[in-house]
Design a protein around this motif. Structure first.
Motif, PDB file in Angstrom:
ATOM      1  N   ALA A 220      10.400   5.322  -9.154  1.00 50.45           N
ATOM      2  CA  ALA A 220       9.762   6.588  -8.781  1.00 50.45           C
ATOM      3  C   ALA A 220       9.488   6.650  -7.282  1.00 50.45           C
ATOM      4  CB  ALA A 220       8.455   6.769  -9.552  1.00 50.45           C
ATOM      5  N   LEU A 221       9.623   5.508  -6.590  1.00 54.49           N
ATOM      6  CA  LEU A 221       9.352   5.446  -5.160  1.00 54.49           C
ATOM      7  C   LEU A 221      10.565   5.894  -4.358  1.00 54.49           C
ATOM      8  CD1 LEU A 221       7.624   1.941  -5.157  1.00 54.49           C
ATOM      9  CD2 LEU A 221       6.482   4.153  -4.878  1.00 54.49           C
ATOM     10  N   ASP A 222      10.360   6.685  -3.320  1.00 53.59           N
ATOM     11  CA  ASP A 222      11.445   7.097  -2.436  1.00 53.59           C
ATOM     12  C   ASP A 222      12.073   5.862  -1.791  1.00 53.59           C
ATOM     13  OD1 ASP A 222      10.886   9.711  -2.986  1.00 53.59           O
ATOM     14  OD2 ASP A 222       9.687  10.049  -1.174  1.00 53.59           O
ATOM     15  N   GLY A 223      13.389   5.811  -1.824  1.00 52.59           N
ATOM     16  CA  GLY A 223      14.092   4.708  -1.177  1.00 52.59           C
ATOM     17  C   GLY A 223      14.242   3.470  -2.024  1.00 52.59           C
TER      18      GLY A 223
ATOM     19  N   VAL B 211       2.264  -2.298   3.786  1.00 52.14           N
ATOM     20  CA  VAL B 211       3.534  -2.493   4.487  1.00 52.14           C
ATOM     21  C   VAL B 211       3.806  -3.973   4.718  1.00 52.14           C
ATOM     22  CG1 VAL B 211       4.776  -2.056   6.646  1.00 52.14           C
ATOM     23  CG2 VAL B 211       3.432  -0.219   5.586  1.00 52.14           C
ATOM     24  N   GLU B 212       2.786  -4.705   5.092  1.00 53.38           N
ATOM     25  CA  GLU B 212       2.970  -6.130   5.394  1.00 53.38           C
ATOM     26  C   GLU B 212       3.446  -6.897   4.165  1.00 53.38           C
ATOM     27  OE1 GLU B 212       0.235  -9.872   6.976  1.00 53.38           O
ATOM     28  OE2 GLU B 212      -0.329  -7.821   7.529  1.00 53.38           O
ATOM     29  N   GLY B 213       2.848  -6.590   3.020  1.00 55.05           N
ATOM     30  CA  GLY B 213       3.236  -7.287   1.802  1.00 55.05           C
ATOM     31  C   GLY B 213       4.636  -6.926   1.333  1.00 55.05           C
ATOM     32  N   VAL B 214       5.038  -5.659   1.524  1.00 56.63           N
ATOM     33  CA  VAL B 214       6.373  -5.228   1.116  1.00 56.63           C
ATOM     34  C   VAL B 214       7.430  -5.846   2.042  1.00 56.63           C
ATOM     35  CG1 VAL B 214       7.890  -3.218   0.868  1.00 56.63           C
ATOM     36  CG2 VAL B 214       5.550  -3.111   0.028  1.00 56.63           C
ATOM     37  N   VAL B 215       7.120  -5.966   3.333  1.00 56.99           N
ATOM     38  CA  VAL B 215       8.032  -6.651   4.260  1.00 56.99           C
ATOM     39  C   VAL B 215       8.177  -8.111   3.846  1.00 56.99           C
ATOM     40  CG1 VAL B 215       8.316  -7.460   6.641  1.00 56.99           C
ATOM     41  CG2 VAL B 215       7.630  -5.092   6.199  1.00 56.99           C
ATOM     42  N   ALA B 216       7.069  -8.734   3.470  1.00 54.75           N
ATOM     43  CA  ALA B 216       7.113 -10.129   3.029  1.00 54.75           C
ATOM     44  C   ALA B 216       7.963 -10.286   1.771  1.00 54.75           C
ATOM     45  CB  ALA B 216       5.692 -10.636   2.769  1.00 54.75           C
TER      46      ALA B 216
ATOM     47  N   LYS C  97       7.644   0.973   5.206  1.00 58.85           N
ATOM     48  CA  LYS C  97       6.746   2.087   5.499  1.00 58.85           C
ATOM     49  C   LYS C  97       7.045   3.283   4.597  1.00 58.85           C
ATOM     50  CE  LYS C  97       5.887   0.826  10.321  1.00 58.85           C
ATOM     51  NZ  LYS C  97       6.194   1.116  11.747  1.00 58.85           N
ATOM     52  N   GLN C  98       8.336   3.557   4.390  1.00 60.77           N
ATOM     53  CA  GLN C  98       8.723   4.672   3.516  1.00 60.77           C
ATOM     54  C   GLN C  98       8.269   4.425   2.087  1.00 60.77           C
ATOM     55  OE1 GLN C  98      12.965   5.095   3.086  1.00 60.77           O
ATOM     56  NE2 GLN C  98      12.828   6.914   1.789  1.00 60.77           N
TER      57      GLN C  98
ATOM     58  N   SER D 206       5.392   6.442  -0.012  1.00 58.14           N
ATOM     59  CA  SER D 206       5.702   7.090  -1.285  1.00 58.14           C
ATOM     60  C   SER D 206       4.739   6.647  -2.374  1.00 58.14           C
ATOM     61  CB  SER D 206       7.150   6.771  -1.687  1.00 58.14           C
ATOM     62  OG  SER D 206       7.465   7.353  -2.930  1.00 58.14           O
ATOM     63  N   ALA D 207       4.408   5.340  -2.383  1.00 58.01           N
ATOM     64  CA  ALA D 207       3.473   4.819  -3.393  1.00 58.01           C
ATOM     65  C   ALA D 207       2.108   5.477  -3.268  1.00 58.01           C
ATOM     66  CB  ALA D 207       3.354   3.302  -3.257  1.00 58.01           C
ATOM     67  N   ARG D 208       1.685   5.708  -2.039  1.00 55.08           N
ATOM     68  CA  ARG D 208       0.362   6.314  -1.823  1.00 55.08           C
ATOM     69  C   ARG D 208       0.338   7.791  -2.177  1.00 55.08           C
ATOM     70  NH1 ARG D 208      -0.564   2.855   3.754  1.00 55.08           N
ATOM     71  NH2 ARG D 208      -1.420   0.992   2.712  1.00 55.08           N
ATOM     72  N   SER D 209       1.533   8.406  -2.264  1.00 53.96           N
ATOM     73  CA  SER D 209       1.578   9.827  -2.618  1.00 53.96           C
ATOM     74  C   SER D 209       1.705  10.055  -4.123  1.00 53.96           C
ATOM     75  CB  SER D 209       2.754  10.507  -1.900  1.00 53.96           C
ATOM     76  OG  SER D 209       3.989  10.095  -2.460  1.00 53.96           O
ATOM     77  N   LEU D 210       1.972   8.986  -4.865  1.00 52.18           N
ATOM     78  CA  LEU D 210       2.081   9.118  -6.326  1.00 52.18           C
ATOM     79  C   LEU D 210       0.683   9.088  -6.955  1.00 52.18           C
ATOM     80  CD1 LEU D 210       5.189   6.856  -6.973  1.00 52.18           C
ATOM     81  CD2 LEU D 210       5.034   9.312  -7.411  1.00 52.18           C
ATOM     82  N   PRO D 211       0.568   9.528  -8.207  1.00 52.73           N
ATOM     83  CA  PRO D 211      -0.754   9.549  -8.848  1.00 52.73           C
ATOM     84  C   PRO D 211      -1.443   8.183  -8.822  1.00 52.73           C
ATOM     85  CG  PRO D 211       0.827  10.768 -10.156  1.00 52.73           C
ATOM     86  CD  PRO D 211       1.612  10.115  -9.064  1.00 52.73           C
ATOM     87  N   ASP D 212      -2.754   8.203  -8.556  1.00 48.12           N
ATOM     88  CA  ASP D 212      -3.586   6.998  -8.522  1.00 48.12           C
ATOM     89  C   ASP D 212      -4.880   7.369  -9.250  1.00 48.12           C
ATOM     90  OD1 ASP D 212      -4.848   4.645  -7.976  1.00 48.12           O
ATOM     91  OD2 ASP D 212      -5.014   4.962  -5.802  1.00 48.12           O
TER      92      ASP D 212
END
Length: 796
Positions: free
Chosen positions: A650-653, A678-683, A692-693, A697-703
């Motif tokens: 569901a995440l862009d990219g 971002v740091e954890g996803v880069v890791a 970053k993308q 996207s994750a922050r724009s999805l329902p929470d």
């Protein structure tokens, strides 16, 4: 060309269309074009032109476009294949250079309604035009009713098994919506008067140009081969037969074009032909030509790069655009002497050769098994024989088994009358018209059928179709069937209205038996109390057994692979649907066996359309939990990811590769990605820009957050208390189903666009010692896993 002075240019472009001379790649029209042009440029009526393949019909289409633009109108060009729409976009840059806008509307790109609305020239396939006319009253597709001229390229596509009825109903609907001028172009067909009758073209604007208008005279015939028991060996028997037919022309520096049944066959035939050419010592190839050798390095496909140096090429839709353009250029220049292609080339690119051979008259259809090549395709391919200006004669041959020889000889002798295919899908098309509101009562139904080519052919050939009375009876019976099966409602005054089932079937272009089965599954799911009443196996089976796959077949060498994937699952199914089921099951984890991969892409693409439809059926008829399950199955098949990582899609990219990489590093949910940042996803292995993308996207999805308020921890037996739970979405909004269960039994539910939703919860001290209340949220349109939160109450 010697002895063919009647084919020399007749009328200068500047005389007929002075403002558009630069839009044409030549200075003068030929004899056929010159005779038809006055009807197109100087008159208002609809026009039908039937002429031999390669005689220059495209120029007539362009003249019709010029006339439409001169009248401040919009021209719609209907191309027979999606691949050809993009070619027209490139080819018609000539119009762009004159200041006119060309816009291709396809399913491959997001529609830009503003560009479509402002375009001078629209290019679409019949399927896309069908979709647009069905949605003409929506803001996105309103442009379709502004069309002033509709040009139908290859109108004999009406006789296509799978696509003919779509073209027929689309043109009939378009004429009712905005009544554009129609210019229909066709290869030679015996019953052009029927098409003219259907389109209301007058005798003065109907043209049947015979073989004497062919730029190069054609010698066509049938050659047989001895059929063996081994299909693989038979391909080579036919290839050697084709080489025998082409070889004399290659020795005279002529060119050969050989049509085969599949993309892979073009490659394999080209490889074998290179060996044969060397064995037979045919003087071909350009290995000593340094300039061509350098130019050939531009080819991306390695096999093609080597092949063209020997003067042999291959062409199919899977090649890159650059590779196809180079092959076409070299063949036109004569650098390539022999070209192997699929049928796409016959319908699109004007690439004639002195000798054309159809090596394969049968082809493998992933949905139907081995089928005969369409007579339309056969005639279209043979029509490519003979290069104007280079050849005095063209040679065209069909290579087939002796048992089929008479059939093809008759086809070459008599041609192919254009038939209507509407009867095969009459119920689905009538349902679509009722959904659109263009058919509102029984009289409208009978009026509608009169606008079709089907009605024209019924009058023209009543022995093969029906008499007028029988046709009306058939249509009335079809309407009655739609009512009986729940697609249409009819009141006492015979007024018609679509049901929800009818609307869904039309929206997703479903066969009506498939729509009925999907509705039955949804109704069953809605009747069950348990959230787990519908399983992913149920979803897969519903798609695999859909009517759209009822012609699917499984070859013997595929059945072991099917068993290895499914085990005992689906054992009650026929081999074809079971093969579809195996492809869907294995696609969910990207583990499709090699034996099934040749058909897997087509089956997956068809399945994704059906899954989107089933998801919508479940959403409307069963609720969000069932629809969410289908959404996750759909995403797994599309991306090939595991069940625990599916919501990452569901995440862009994020596709299959990135989802698997993130899940492997412990980030298997949208919440995990949000928390990692971002740091954890880069890791986890993604680049900084992509990370970053993805995090954005994750922050724009329902929470979601759950607030149970003053919820009790215990309650006295026999007592009761009314409470409430509030679900708040702190991310972007999305449509969701929220429900409350107690001990797995549903208490209350709501569907809403979740920002904040508050639901009442009754706490009753009954017989159970413990009550578990669960708030669950399901997203019917997103592959997100359900989100839940619970509270437990002791009964004392």
């Amino acid at each position: 060309m010697p002895g063919r002075t009647e084919y020399e240019p007749q009328v200068a472009v500047r005389e007929v269309l002075p403002g558009y001379a630069d839009a044409f790649p030549f200075d003068s029209f030929n004899r056929m074009q010159s005779e038809a042009l006055p009807a197109i440029v100087e008159r208002e009526e609809n026009v039908v032109v039937s002429a031999p393949t390669a005689s220059g019909k495209t120029a007539l289409a362009e003249a019709a476009i010029c006339r439409a633009i001169d009248d401040d109108g919009t021209a719609l060009f209907l191309a027979p294949l999606r691949a050809l729409t993009n070619e027209k976009e490139s080819e018609w840059e000539r119009f762009e250079e004159l200041g006119y806008s060309v816009y291709v509307v396809t399913g491959e790109r997001d529609l830009n309604p503003r560009r479509a609305e402002r375009a001078d020239i629209l290019v679409m396939t019949p399927e896309k035009a069908d979709s647009a006319t069905r949605k003409h009253d929506s803001p996105r597709y309103g442009f379709i009713t502004d069309v002033d001229t509709c040009i139908i390229d290859e109108v004999h596509l009406l006789d296509s098994d799978k696509r003919g009825s779509v073209l027929e109903v689309t043109i009939s609907r378009l004429r009712r919506l905005c009544d554009p001028r129609v210019v229909a172009l066709s290869a030679t067909m015996p019953n052009i008067d029927d098409v003219a009758d259907w389109l209301d073209a007058t005798p003065d604007t109907t043209f049947a140009f015979g073989e004497d208008y062919r730029p190069v005279p054609l010698e066509a015939g049938v050659k047989t081969y001895t059929h063996g028991e081994n299909a693989f060996a038979d391909k080579y028997r036919r290839l050697y037969r084709a080489m025998d037919l082409v070889e004399p022309h290659l020795r005279e520096e002529g060119q050969g074009l050989v049509f085969v049944s599949s993309r892979q066959d073009t490659v394999q035939a080209a490889k074998k032909a290179r060996d044969e050419i060397a064995e037979r010592d045919v003087p071909m190839g350009a290995r000593g030509d340094y300039d061509f050798h350098q130019e050939a390095q531009e080819v991306n496909n390695e096999t093609l790069r080597q092949s063209v140096l020997d003067g042999v090429g291959f062409h199919h839709a899977g090649l890159s655009k650059g590779d196809k353009e180079l092959v076409e250029k070299w063949f036109r220049e004569g650098t390539l002497g022999l070209l192997f292609s699929t049928s796409t080339l016959a319908w699109g690119v004007n690439l004639p050769a002195r000798c054309v051979v159809i090596r394969d008259t049968k082809l493998h259809d992933p949905l139907e098994g081995e089928v005969d090549m369409s007579p339309l395709d056969v005639l279209q391919m043979l029509g490519r024989a003979g290069r104007p200006g280079y050849d005095d004669r063209g040679y065209a041959w069909v290579v087939c088994d002796r048992a089929d020889a008479d059939k093809y000889r008759q086809l070459l002798r008599d041609g192919k009358e254009i038939e209507s295919r509407l009867a095969e899908d009459l119920d689905a098309h009538l349902n679509a018209e009722i959904v659109l509101g263009t058919v509102r009562d029984l009289d409208d139904v009978l009026d509608w059928i009169e606008t079709t080519f089907y009605a024209v052919r019924a009058r023209s050939a009543p022995d093969e179709y029906e008499s007028e009375g029988q046709l009306r009876e058939r249509v009335s019976d079809t309407l009655e069937s739609l009512v009986d099966r729940g697609f249409v409602d009819m009141d006492d005054d015979l007024r018609l209205s679509p049901t929800r089932l009818g609307r869904l079937a039309s929206k997703f272009y479903l066969r009506l038996d498939t729509a009925r089965e999907f509705a039955t599954l949804a109704e069953r799911a809605s009747d069950d109390d348990s959230a787990t009443s519908l399983s992913s196996d149920d979803v897969l089976k519903a798609v695999a057994t859909a009517g759209e796959f009822d012609s699917a077949s499984a070859r013997r060498d595929e059945r072991d692979a099917v068993r290895a994937v499914l085990g005992q699952f689906g054992q009650d199914l026929d081999p074809g649907p079971r093969k579809v089921l195996a492809i869907l099951q294995s696609s969910m984890n990207s583990t499709t066996p090699a034996e099934l991969r040749s058909d897997a892409w087509v089956i997956r693409q068809n399945s994704l359309r059906l899954l989107a439809a089933l998801r919508s059926f479940l959403d409307h008829l069963a609720g969000a939990p069932a629809a969410n399950l289908a959404s996750r199955v759909e995403a797994r098949i599309e991306h090939g990811v595991s069940a625990d990582a599916v919501e990452l899609t569901a995440l862009d990219g994020v596709g299959s590769g990135r989802a698997s990489r993130l899940a492997k590093e412990g980030l298997s949910s949208v919440a995990d990605v949000r928390e990692a940042g971002v740091e954890g996803v880069v890791a986890a292995g993604l680049s900084d820009g992509v990370a970053k993308q993805v995090v954005g996207s994750a922050r724009s999805l329902p929470d979601l957050e759950f607030d149970w308020g003053e919820f009790p921890e215990r309650i006295a037996r026999g007592a009761n208390e009314m409470c409430e739970v509030t679900v708040t979405n702190v991310g972007d909004g999305a449509r969701a189903g929220v429900r409350i269960t107690v001990n797995d039994h549903e208490m209350t539910a709501t569907d809403s666009y979740v920002g904040t939703a508050t639901l009442p919860v009754g706490v009753f001290g009954g017989d159970a010692e413990e009550l578990t209340y669960t708030a669950e949220v399901f997203f019917p349109e997103l592959p997100l896993l359900p989100v839940s939160d619970s509270r437990t109450v002791r009964v004392e």
